[in-house]
Design a protein around this motif. Structure first.
Motif, PDB file in Angstrom:
ATOM      1  N   LEU A 177    -123.561  59.661  82.906  1.00 22.87           N
ATOM      2  CA  LEU A 177    -124.117  58.341  82.641  1.00 22.87           C
ATOM      3  C   LEU A 177    -123.724  57.395  83.770  1.00 22.87           C
ATOM      4  O   LEU A 177    -122.687  57.575  84.404  1.00 22.87           O
ATOM      5  CB  LEU A 177    -123.589  57.805  81.311  1.00 22.87           C
ATOM      6  CG  LEU A 177    -123.856  58.661  80.080  1.00 22.87           C
ATOM      7  CD1 LEU A 177    -123.363  57.957  78.832  1.00 22.87           C
ATOM      8  CD2 LEU A 177    -125.333  58.976  79.943  1.00 22.87           C
ATOM      9  N   SER A 178    -124.573  56.399  83.998  1.00 24.83           N
ATOM     10  CA  SER A 178    -124.282  55.464  85.083  1.00 24.83           C
ATOM     11  C   SER A 178    -123.065  54.624  84.718  1.00 24.83           C
ATOM     12  O   SER A 178    -122.718  54.471  83.547  1.00 24.83           O
ATOM     13  CB  SER A 178    -125.483  54.560  85.321  1.00 24.83           C
ATOM     14  OG  SER A 178    -125.672  53.720  84.208  1.00 24.83           O
TER      15      SER A 178
ATOM     16  N   THR B 299    -131.001  59.912  81.095  1.00 30.17           N
ATOM     17  CA  THR B 299    -130.311  59.719  82.373  1.00 30.17           C
ATOM     18  C   THR B 299    -130.760  60.784  83.382  1.00 30.17           C
ATOM     19  O   THR B 299    -130.891  60.508  84.567  1.00 30.17           O
ATOM     20  CB  THR B 299    -128.785  59.809  82.172  1.00 30.17           C
ATOM     21  OG1 THR B 299    -128.396  58.792  81.242  1.00 30.17           O
ATOM     22  CG2 THR B 299    -128.036  59.600  83.475  1.00 30.17           C
TER      23      THR B 299
END
Lengths: 327, 330
Positions: free
Chosen positions: A228-229, B124
């Motif tokens: 995930l960022s 994502t």
């Protein structure tokens, strides 16, 4: 959720009754209400007649029941000193305190939370260290000193901001607001900053320590391992978990803001309920004091109720929905 | 498998992980080399502090601070990944290398439903709509064996049992069909009755998807059941690496030998289990020469001064002078 609100409301009623009992005791037994109201030259017969007409001869439970009924209807009696109904005085003063508290609370949260998040995410940056140093000042300097220093700089030396009062207010229905006039807003700045400063540093330090703890948890590590960022991990996952305990403390602090506005209001001669309360103490104006007591308790009870509801909205583990762990 | 000519999926060369401290660097992983072929399950076994988890963490680029890869290389499908900038490495995590951690009770964020966490991960890495991602999430939950997945997807982690949560964690690791999964003690925190189910599931899924696994555990039983090859680690170094049947039945390295002797076997009358005297040295006190020398019963003078290198012994590689033509010097 509805059940929770009902359950909590019952508890709130009990709390309010206890506070009302305190206020009633103060009203009834601190000094003699009759001799407070009448002049020196009133005869004993007149005093006795007044006692009967005020119902002070009735049994105490009856008097308390009457007090509760009146209070619930916003009827707090007549101020000894001003000779006007307390309800009327309150309605003039409550908007000033609520506006001041609201701005102070928003200032504390909108500045405190981002500062806390920043210092947690970048503990080594010089800006974080600067924030922490400033917060030490905010936590250790007493409110009245900050207020007086602000008055000295911005009011007396620079002459930018008014040093006392609310400035020009505009009436909206029964509510007097200082938000709509230039002088009203200008007058609000220093008191709101003074009142919010302590809460700001408290919220910032709380957010920082909670978030640093959350950042070390397994689910944050796992969120990173899922690719995930940074934004999603820090703000989606870490911040939301940080806010659970922060909501409780912040809620209670907002109650404190309302209650402790007294000091700030005295320093800036802000025409709110806090200043009214301080003046009432000096003059032993019992009806105003008991009304203030009930009012502050009511704020606390309402804020606690909101905090409880928010808690349930944020944390699913508290929602009892019948489907426990299985499988 | 490792001997075949095809390019290994993961290649670790002379990896050295250090933790700088005020009193000098601690070497958690010291000169570790290993390969994992596509679809292969490599078990990494060792005591606590042997460096097995740190090797896994180094591969996914998530060493706990202040740890860092001091030297060596990590290659994924021939491409170096140990020196990538954070943002590029992030895109590899989850997409090409999945991870499963030890404790399913704490691996999931308690404030989001499992569906939200799955959809977030899927979106994502894969270009799917909200609806497409949710469908995929349901499929994944079904695949890992969660009954009535379409309903359970909106449940929060606390509404699942430990075993079910570990299944969700596995589904999360599989979101983007990575070719490699680092499973760090995936069964340690589970009930014994659930452990076998989870191991069977990981084995089945990896066979079906052709996913390779680096299975980090201290449980030799799990390795024996699951892995194709096994690497035995001791004090940050590899003591022995080879096909699992050979290492389990026919251990070469004295440490592995002792380790296997300490496992009770059903159906064998044994008076006492063998036990390795002493304990693994702390990272600050690793002896010169072979790290195992204080506890080794077969050591010679050479073991005290010269560090053994991995040398082929039958189908395995063993780091012990016993198998060197020049011997231990005894």
């Amino acid at each position: 959720m509805i059940a929770l609100i009902i359950r909590r409301s019952y508890q709130s009623v009990v709390v309010m009754l206890v506070v009302a009992l305190l206020a009633f005791t103060m009203f009834r037994y601190v000094g003699d209400p009759v001799s407070m109201m009448v002049g020196q030259d009133t005869s004993l017969e007149q005093r006795e007649a007044m006692r009967v007409s005020l119902g002070l001869k009735d049994p105490v439970p009856v008097q308390f029941a009457r007090f509760v009924m009146n209070t619930a209807q916003g009827e707090f009696g007549i101020s000894y000193q001003l000779g006007r109904p307390v309800a009327e005085i309150l309605s003039e003063r409550v908007p000033a305190t609520l506006e001041l508290s609201l701005v102070a609370a928003l200032f504390a949260m909108l500045v405190g939370i981002p500062m806390g998040v920043y210092t947690a995410l970048h503990p080594q940056k010089w800006l974080s260290k600067a924030f922490l140093t400033i917060s030490l000042v905010g936590i250790s300097l007493p409110t009245f000193l900050i207020g007086i220093l602000l008055i000295l700089f911005f009011g007396v030396l620079l002459n930018w901001l008014p040093t006392f009062g609310r400035g020009e207010v505009v009436m909206l229905g029964g509510w007097s607001t200082g938000f709509l006039s230039g002088s009203g807003v200008k007058s609000l700045l220093m008191p709101a900053f003074t009142l919010g400063m302590f809460q700001l540093t408290l919220i910032m330090r709380l957010v920082r320590s909670e978030m640093m703890e959350v950042l070390l948890t397994d689910y944050i590590k796992f969120a990173r391992a899922r690719g995930l960022s940074n934004k999603a991990v820090n703000f989606g996952h870490a911040l939301k978990n940080t806010l659970v305990p922060v909501i409780t403390i912040t809620g209670l602090q907002i109650g404190n803001i309302v209650a402790f506005a007294t000091i700030t209001e005295s320093v800036f001669q802000w025409p709110g309920v806090g200043l009214m309360f301080i003046q009432a103490i000096g003059l032993v104006d019992i009806p105003i004091m008991s009304a203030y007591l009930v009012l502050v308790a009511l704020f606390f009870v309402i804020i606690n109720l909101i905090v409880d509801i928010l808690y349930h909205v944020v944390d699913p583990r508290l929602r009892v929905d019948g489907s426990g762990a299985h499988g | 498998m490792s001997t075949s000519k095809q390019q290994p999926l993961l290649e670790v060369r002379n990896l050295r992980v250090e933790f700088p401290t005020r009193r000098g660097s601690l070497i958690a992983v010291d000169g570790v080399s290993m390969e994992i072929a596509p679809g292969e399950v490599l078990g990494v076994v060792g005591e606590s502090g042997a460096g097995k988890s740190m090797t896994g963490n180094a591969v996914i680029g998530l060493l706990p601070s202040p740890g860092r890869v001091e030297s060596g290389e990590i290659l994924l499908e021939g491409e170096r990944i140990d020196n990538l900038p954070y943002e590029q490495m992030r895109k590899i995590r989850g997409k090409r290398i999945g991870a499963i951690f030890q404790d399913p009770l704490t691996s999931l964020n308690p404030l989001y439903t499992v569906g939200e966490q799955l959809v977030e991960t899927i979106q994502t890495h894969l270009d799917l709509s909200e609806k497409g991602a949710k469908d995929r999430a349901v499929d994944l939950l079904e695949e890992v064996g969660i009954p009535s997945a379409r309903e359970r997807i909106d449940h929060y982690p606390h509404q699942f049992s430990g075993g079910m949560r570990q299944r969700v964690v596995i589904a999360l690791a599989l979101c983007a069909e990575p070719r490699l999964i680092i499973a760090d003690e995936p069964t340690t925190a589970l009930d014994v009755s659930i452990q076998a189910q989870i191991i069977t599931l990981i084995k089945k899924l990896c066979r079906e998807h052709g996913t390779a696994v680096m299975l980090v555990t201290h449980d030799m039983g799990v390795i024996a059941e699951t892995a194709d090859r096994v690497a035995v680690m001791y004090a940050g170094r590899i003591a022995e690496i080879g096909p699992v049947a050979e290492v389990v039945k026919n251990a070469n390295h004295p440490y592995t030998h002792g380790l296997m002797g300490s496992i009770p076997k059903v159906g064998h009358e044994v008076e006492r289990l063998t036990q390795i005297d002493g304990s693994m040295p702390r990272l600050t006190e690793i002896p010169t020469g072979c790290a195992f020398n204080p506890r080794c019963t077969e050591k010679g003078p050479r073991c005290m001064v010269e560090r053994p290198i991995l040398e082929p012994v039958e189908n395995s590689f063993v780091a012990c002078w016993k198998f060197d033509p020049e011997g231990t010097g005894a």
